[in-house]
Scaffold this active site. Sequence first.
Site, PDB file in Angstrom:
ATOM      1  N   GLY A 140       0.833  -1.198   0.000  1.00 28.24           N
ATOM      2  CA  GLY A 140       0.000   0.000   0.000  1.00 28.24           C
ATOM      3  C   GLY A 140       0.865   1.244   0.000  1.00 28.24           C
ATOM      4  O   GLY A 140       1.846   1.338  -0.728  1.00 28.24           O
ATOM      5  N   SER A 155       2.865  -6.907  -3.594  1.00 21.24           N
ATOM      6  CA  SER A 155       2.311  -5.601  -3.966  1.00 21.24           C
ATOM      7  C   SER A 155       3.415  -4.553  -3.900  1.00 21.24           C
ATOM      8  O   SER A 155       4.424  -4.675  -4.587  1.00 21.24           O
ATOM      9  CB  SER A 155       1.138  -5.260  -3.050  1.00 21.24           C
ATOM     10  OG  SER A 155       0.423  -4.148  -3.518  1.00 21.24           O
ATOM     11  N   ASP A 181     -12.046 -23.493 -18.436  1.00 22.33           N
ATOM     12  CA  ASP A 181     -11.741 -24.337 -17.286  1.00 22.33           C
ATOM     13  C   ASP A 181     -11.077 -25.645 -17.681  1.00 22.33           C
ATOM     14  O   ASP A 181     -10.073 -26.071 -17.101  1.00 22.33           O
ATOM     15  CB  ASP A 181     -13.034 -24.608 -16.504  1.00 22.33           C
ATOM     16  CG  ASP A 181     -12.803 -25.283 -15.166  1.00 22.33           C
ATOM     17  OD1 ASP A 181     -11.657 -25.668 -14.880  1.00 22.33           O
ATOM     18  OD2 ASP A 181     -13.773 -25.424 -14.393  1.00 22.33           O
ATOM     19  N   ASP A 184      -6.981 -27.262 -19.190  1.00 19.59           N
ATOM     20  CA  ASP A 184      -5.862 -27.929 -18.530  1.00 19.59           C
ATOM     21  C   ASP A 184      -6.137 -29.410 -18.304  1.00 19.59           C
ATOM     22  O   ASP A 184      -5.408 -30.082 -17.587  1.00 19.59           O
ATOM     23  CB  ASP A 184      -5.549 -27.255 -17.188  1.00 19.59           C
ATOM     24  CG  ASP A 184      -6.769 -27.210 -16.259  1.00 19.59           C
ATOM     25  OD1 ASP A 184      -7.778 -27.878 -16.558  1.00 19.59           O
ATOM     26  OD2 ASP A 184      -6.706 -26.494 -15.249  1.00 19.59           O
ATOM     27  N   ASP A 213     -12.416 -27.966 -13.043  1.00 19.37           N
ATOM     28  CA  ASP A 213     -12.281 -27.982 -11.582  1.00 19.37           C
ATOM     29  C   ASP A 213     -12.516 -26.626 -10.938  1.00 19.37           C
ATOM     30  O   ASP A 213     -12.185 -26.413  -9.773  1.00 19.37           O
ATOM     31  CB  ASP A 213     -10.890 -28.487 -11.200  1.00 19.37           C
ATOM     32  CG  ASP A 213      -9.770 -27.636 -11.791  1.00 19.37           C
ATOM     33  OD1 ASP A 213     -10.068 -26.689 -12.551  1.00 19.37           O
ATOM     34  OD2 ASP A 213      -8.591 -27.908 -11.493  1.00 19.37           O
ATOM     35  N   ASP A 224      -5.721 -10.723 -10.224  1.00 21.89           N
ATOM     36  CA  ASP A 224      -5.333  -9.513  -9.494  1.00 21.89           C
ATOM     37  C   ASP A 224      -6.028  -8.313 -10.131  1.00 21.89           C
ATOM     38  O   ASP A 224      -5.826  -8.030 -11.314  1.00 21.89           O
ATOM     39  CB  ASP A 224      -3.819  -9.337  -9.569  1.00 21.89           C
ATOM     40  CG  ASP A 224      -3.292  -8.274  -8.621  1.00 21.89           C
ATOM     41  OD1 ASP A 224      -3.963  -7.239  -8.449  1.00 21.89           O
ATOM     42  OD2 ASP A 224      -2.209  -8.475  -8.055  1.00 21.89           O
ATOM     43  N   HIS A 264      -5.645 -10.088  -5.356  1.00 21.46           N
ATOM     44  CA  HIS A 264      -4.414  -9.368  -5.063  1.00 21.46           C
ATOM     45  C   HIS A 264      -3.717  -9.929  -3.821  1.00 21.46           C
ATOM     46  O   HIS A 264      -4.196  -9.784  -2.698  1.00 21.46           O
ATOM     47  CB  HIS A 264      -4.701  -7.885  -4.867  1.00 21.46           C
ATOM     48  CG  HIS A 264      -3.470  -7.063  -4.667  1.00 21.46           C
ATOM     49  ND1 HIS A 264      -2.418  -7.085  -5.547  1.00 21.46           N
ATOM     50  CD2 HIS A 264      -3.111  -6.213  -3.669  1.00 21.46           C
ATOM     51  CE1 HIS A 264      -1.470  -6.285  -5.121  1.00 21.46           C
ATOM     52  NE2 HIS A 264      -1.864  -5.748  -3.978  1.00 21.46           N
TER      53      HIS A 264
END
Length: 543
Positions: free
Chosen positions: A110, A197, A275, A278, A282, A431, A470
């Site tokens: 932050g 961050s 989804d 891969d 899931d 994020d 995030h």
Amino acid sequence: MPTPSRHALATACAAAMLAACGGSDGDDAATAQQQCEALARTAVPATSLTAVYQADGAVTIQNYALPAHCLVEGKTNERTGVDGKAYAIGFRLRLPDQWNGRFLFMGGGGNDGSLGTTIGPNVGPIGGMKPALGEGYAIVSTDGGHTGGRGADFGSDPIARIDHAYNAFDKTAVNAKSLIAARYGRGPDHSYFSGCSGGGRQGMMFTQRFPAYFDGVIAHAPAMRVSSGATIAAMFNNLKLTQIAPVENGSPILSKALTDADLKLAAGKILERCDALDGVADGMVNHFQACNVDLAELQCTGAKTATCLSADQVGAMKALFDGPRNTAGTRLYAGQVMDPAIDQPGWRAWTLGSSTSATPNSAYNTLMADALRWEFFTPPDPDFAALDFDFDTDPLRMAATSSVYDTYADDKLTAYQARGGKLMFLHGMADPIFSAHDTVDYYQRLAANHGGIGAARAFSRLYAIPGENHCSGGRATDQFDALTAMVDWVEKGQAPDRLLAAASSTHPLFPNRTRPLCPYPQYAKYNGTGNVEDAASFTCTAP
């Protein structure tokens, strides 16, 4: 010659004040306390110190009883700023009695302004992890050169800006190593940095400005372009969402621009398309490189209903995923990754918030707008309104701070790589403030300057975290021990070909699920057999 007794060793340590035997098994509590309190009298340039001994189990943080250690707090370069406020580079250092020879700098986040817990990330086997302090790490943190928590009004002081960009972290690292040497009679055998961050940005900064300080740096969701790109995206996204928000009593209500049901519709469409890429459906999108979704498929053909999105909602979401542009169409920052965790609380907290009044409380409007007004604009513009951001002219007002603060430009890291430093990136695919696309772009540029990804992986790796918002949360296996993996890489030469990650036991979607986090560009692919909840059923695979 007879072997000295424990008492003799302890007495020798006390007499030598802070000799090399400090922190050994032979230290009794009384001697450890004496050594700790003596640290307050250590000569550290332009720094005032306090030192308090905390006995084993005497302090509990986050339900963890801390081991016996010395808590040192200091203030460096105390002064009065041009705004009349008191400033100093504050730091907190915990020195365990049972030291493992390692130093860990915990990054902030932050706008900084506080010292945090300074107990380190959780390390150890999944399910049995504990804070790094409990494993013997000496750990330091800093407030970045100012106090006040999330507020950014320190940006009115030019020196405070420089402290927050890099100087506070430089001084804290040097001071911490000096105090470690005073306490234990020697400096650390190995030094590490870990942060997310703003802390991720700080780690990158060390690899660039002070490449000799750390052997290994972990940069999670790094804010590498915060004062020149991500904040612009925050203002852009905020504007687009506010423009489609319903108006009540003459004011738009941002939190209602997209309801939780709307976000679940969009998340469902992403899962439908991506989804199973891969190998298994899931609830997570591991193969993000192959994910391509057109949210226009959700657009209502008539009136808005619970089963579709309005044209305005589709347009706003497409803009978020594309990224901010000026009126000439020039891209100003990367768009967000299409990940189904846009339906999770962490995504809403940044983008939409929860306020049902005319005053929005999304982090775009609180944290990011505040940093923009006070620190990222030069000079500060305290009265600036977030919705007034001009995407043609206002980015120019951010260039001066970016030149000393942002870390995206140095994509060579020549000195850090040459001295054997290791760098680990991690980034959540969902994020909502620092786009994983931006970190992928940086890593690709870095790799290109070192002979390609194959060669660059010798000193730097990037791990995508599917579904993570995030720094944590989301549809993700977001619990992992990156620090031990980094230690093994630095000290044993064991490069981390995958990181074992888990969802918490209380995760609302997939409790206790485990997955491998794979080094980019690999992704976790289901083997076709085995327990879908178990990482052992997945292999890191090239796209």
